[in-house]
Scaffold this motif. Structure first.
Motif, PDB file in Angstrom:
ATOM      1  N   GLU A 265      -0.316  93.666  94.271  1.00  0.00           N
ATOM      2  CA  GLU A 265      -1.698  93.367  94.677  1.00  0.00           C
ATOM      3  C   GLU A 265      -2.095  91.972  94.208  1.00  0.00           C
ATOM      4  OE1 GLU A 265      -6.199  95.191  94.023  1.00  0.00           O
ATOM      5  OE2 GLU A 265      -4.530  95.990  92.857  1.00  0.00           O
ATOM      6  N   SER A 266      -2.842  91.262  95.058  1.00  0.00           N
ATOM      7  CA  SER A 266      -3.412  89.982  94.649  1.00  0.00           C
ATOM      8  C   SER A 266      -4.903  89.992  94.957  1.00  0.00           C
ATOM      9  CB  SER A 266      -2.715  88.811  95.349  1.00  0.00           C
ATOM     10  OG  SER A 266      -2.913  88.875  96.737  1.00  0.00           O
ATOM     11  N   VAL A 267      -5.678  89.370  94.064  1.00  0.00           N
ATOM     12  CA  VAL A 267      -7.135  89.320  94.210  1.00  0.00           C
ATOM     13  C   VAL A 267      -7.631  87.941  93.795  1.00  0.00           C
ATOM     14  CG1 VAL A 267      -7.487  91.814  93.863  1.00  0.00           C
ATOM     15  CG2 VAL A 267      -7.512  90.285  91.888  1.00  0.00           C
ATOM     16  N   TRP A 268      -8.760  87.552  94.357  1.00  0.00           N
ATOM     17  CA  TRP A 268      -9.366  86.272  94.002  1.00  0.00           C
ATOM     18  C   TRP A 268     -10.202  86.381  92.731  1.00  0.00           C
ATOM     19  CZ3 TRP A 268      -7.356  82.196  96.071  1.00  0.00           C
ATOM     20  CH2 TRP A 268      -6.829  82.257  97.360  1.00  0.00           C
ATOM     21  N   ASP A 269     -10.856  87.525  92.521  1.00  0.00           N
ATOM     22  CA  ASP A 269     -11.707  87.715  91.339  1.00  0.00           C
ATOM     23  C   ASP A 269     -10.880  88.257  90.179  1.00  0.00           C
ATOM     24  OD1 ASP A 269     -13.968  86.922  92.776  1.00  0.00           O
ATOM     25  OD2 ASP A 269     -14.407  88.978  93.409  1.00  0.00           O
ATOM     26  N   HIS A 270     -11.273  87.893  88.979  1.00  0.00           N
ATOM     27  CA  HIS A 270     -10.609  88.384  87.767  1.00  0.00           C
ATOM     28  C   HIS A 270     -10.594  89.911  87.809  1.00  0.00           C
ATOM     29  CE1 HIS A 270      -9.901  89.220  83.522  1.00  0.00           C
ATOM     30  NE2 HIS A 270      -9.602  87.946  83.340  1.00  0.00           N
ATOM     31  N   PRO A 271      -9.488  90.534  87.476  1.00  0.00           N
ATOM     32  CA  PRO A 271      -9.396  91.993  87.543  1.00  0.00           C
ATOM     33  C   PRO A 271     -10.434  92.732  86.685  1.00  0.00           C
ATOM     34  CG  PRO A 271      -7.214  91.053  87.341  1.00  0.00           C
ATOM     35  CD  PRO A 271      -8.190  89.931  87.159  1.00  0.00           C
ATOM     36  N   CYS A 272     -11.011  92.079  85.696  1.00  0.00           N
ATOM     37  CA  CYS A 272     -12.018  92.723  84.839  1.00  0.00           C
ATOM     38  C   CYS A 272     -13.449  92.489  85.323  1.00  0.00           C
ATOM     39  CB  CYS A 272     -11.877  92.235  83.399  1.00  0.00           C
ATOM     40  SG  CYS A 272     -10.309  92.709  82.642  1.00  0.00           S
ATOM     41  N   ASP A 273     -13.632  91.711  86.379  1.00  0.00           N
ATOM     42  CA  ASP A 273     -14.988  91.407  86.853  1.00  0.00           C
ATOM     43  C   ASP A 273     -15.764  92.657  87.248  1.00  0.00           C
ATOM     44  OD1 ASP A 273     -14.800  88.706  86.394  1.00  0.00           O
ATOM     45  OD2 ASP A 273     -14.426  88.173  88.488  1.00  0.00           O
ATOM     46  N   GLU A 274     -15.116  93.582  87.915  1.00  0.00           N
ATOM     47  CA  GLU A 274     -15.814  94.798  88.350  1.00  0.00           C
ATOM     48  C   GLU A 274     -16.279  95.608  87.149  1.00  0.00           C
ATOM     49  OE1 GLU A 274     -17.836  97.298  90.660  1.00  0.00           O
ATOM     50  OE2 GLU A 274     -16.955  95.374  91.257  1.00  0.00           O
TER      51      GLU A 274
ATOM     52  N   GLU B 255      -5.913  76.740  94.236  1.00  0.00           N
ATOM     53  CA  GLU B 255      -6.944  77.729  93.921  1.00  0.00           C
ATOM     54  C   GLU B 255      -6.349  78.849  93.070  1.00  0.00           C
ATOM     55  OE1 GLU B 255     -10.140  79.076  96.519  1.00  0.00           O
ATOM     56  OE2 GLU B 255      -9.123  77.919  98.088  1.00  0.00           O
ATOM     57  N   LEU B 256      -7.152  79.329  92.135  1.00  0.00           N
ATOM     58  CA  LEU B 256      -6.720  80.378  91.225  1.00  0.00           C
ATOM     59  C   LEU B 256      -6.868  81.753  91.871  1.00  0.00           C
ATOM     60  CD1 LEU B 256      -5.789  80.802  88.261  1.00  0.00           C
ATOM     61  CD2 LEU B 256      -8.195  81.138  87.695  1.00  0.00           C
ATOM     62  N   PHE B 257      -5.850  82.577  91.705  1.00  0.00           N
ATOM     63  CA  PHE B 257      -5.927  83.977  92.104  1.00  0.00           C
ATOM     64  C   PHE B 257      -5.144  84.787  91.076  1.00  0.00           C
ATOM     65  CE2 PHE B 257      -2.015  82.545  94.048  1.00  0.00           C
ATOM     66  CZ  PHE B 257      -1.165  83.638  94.021  1.00  0.00           C
ATOM     67  N   TYR B 258      -5.243  86.095  91.174  1.00  0.00           N
ATOM     68  CA  TYR B 258      -4.601  86.966  90.203  1.00  0.00           C
ATOM     69  C   TYR B 258      -3.627  87.883  90.920  1.00  0.00           C
ATOM     70  CZ  TYR B 258      -8.428  85.117  87.511  1.00  0.00           C
ATOM     71  OH  TYR B 258      -9.292  84.253  86.897  1.00  0.00           O
TER      72      TYR B 258
ATOM     73  N   ALA C 227      -2.389  85.133  86.125  1.00  0.00           N
ATOM     74  CA  ALA C 227      -3.122  84.122  86.879  1.00  0.00           C
ATOM     75  C   ALA C 227      -2.103  83.256  87.613  1.00  0.00           C
ATOM     76  CB  ALA C 227      -3.972  83.274  85.950  1.00  0.00           C
ATOM     77  N   CYS C 228      -2.363  82.980  88.888  1.00  0.00           N
ATOM     78  CA  CYS C 228      -1.476  82.154  89.712  1.00  0.00           C
ATOM     79  C   CYS C 228      -2.326  81.142  90.474  1.00  0.00           C
ATOM     80  CB  CYS C 228      -0.716  83.027  90.706  1.00  0.00           C
ATOM     81  SG  CYS C 228       0.273  84.324  89.939  1.00  0.00           S
ATOM     82  N   GLN C 229      -1.677  80.162  91.059  1.00  0.00           N
ATOM     83  CA  GLN C 229      -2.369  79.173  91.880  1.00  0.00           C
ATOM     84  C   GLN C 229      -1.715  79.098  93.243  1.00  0.00           C
ATOM     85  OE1 GLN C 229      -2.154  75.656  89.283  1.00  0.00           O
ATOM     86  NE2 GLN C 229      -4.386  75.724  89.237  1.00  0.00           N
ATOM     87  N   THR C 230      -2.565  78.852  94.256  1.00  0.00           N
ATOM     88  CA  THR C 230      -2.020  78.649  95.593  1.00  0.00           C
ATOM     89  C   THR C 230      -1.274  77.322  95.611  1.00  0.00           C
ATOM     90  OG1 THR C 230      -4.035  77.573  96.384  1.00  0.00           O
ATOM     91  CG2 THR C 230      -3.877  79.957  96.707  1.00  0.00           C
ATOM     92  N   GLY C 231      -0.302  77.224  96.468  1.00  0.00           N
ATOM     93  CA  GLY C 231       0.515  76.017  96.522  1.00  0.00           C
ATOM     94  C   GLY C 231      -0.168  74.845  97.179  1.00  0.00           C
ATOM     95  N   THR C 232      -1.062  75.108  98.141  1.00  0.00           N
ATOM     96  CA  THR C 232      -1.645  74.011  98.907  1.00  0.00           C
ATOM     97  C   THR C 232      -2.812  73.338  98.210  1.00  0.00           C
ATOM     98  OG1 THR C 232      -2.983  75.630 100.110  1.00  0.00           O
ATOM     99  CG2 THR C 232      -0.918  74.937 101.128  1.00  0.00           C
TER     100      THR C 232
END
Length: 79
Positions: free
Chosen positions: A56-65, A46-49, A38-43
């Motif tokens: 690869e980076s995604v906004w939704d949790h990798p297990c959501d699908e 916001e949480l992203f993975y 889990a990471c956060q945008t600097g500005t």
């Protein structure tokens, strides 16, 4: 509440499919699989993975699908 919002996002109807709420609970507590972090945008924070092996980076949790597909399978068994 988080569980209701996530259940709705998965497609769970809180009235008709309350028996499948366990899927939403499992999705909200799912651990991140390796090598995701889990990471956060600097500005705006916001949480992203981010997958550190593939880049690869995604906004939704990798297990959501997985949980969406699980709900679809369980829903199909009911109807």
């Amino acid at each position: 509440e988080d569980i209701v919002a996530y259940a709705n996002w998965l497609g769970i109807d809180m009235e008709k499919d309350a028996d499948l709420l366990w899927i939403a609970k499992a999705g909200l507590t799912a651990s991140l699989p390796e090598p995701w972090k889990a990471c956060q945008t600097g500005t705006d924070g916001e949480l992203f993975y981010f997958n550190f092996e593939t880049g690869e980076s995604v906004w939704d949790h990798p297990c959501d699908e997985y949980h969406r597909q699980l709900f679809a399978r369980e829903y199909a068994k009911k109807y």
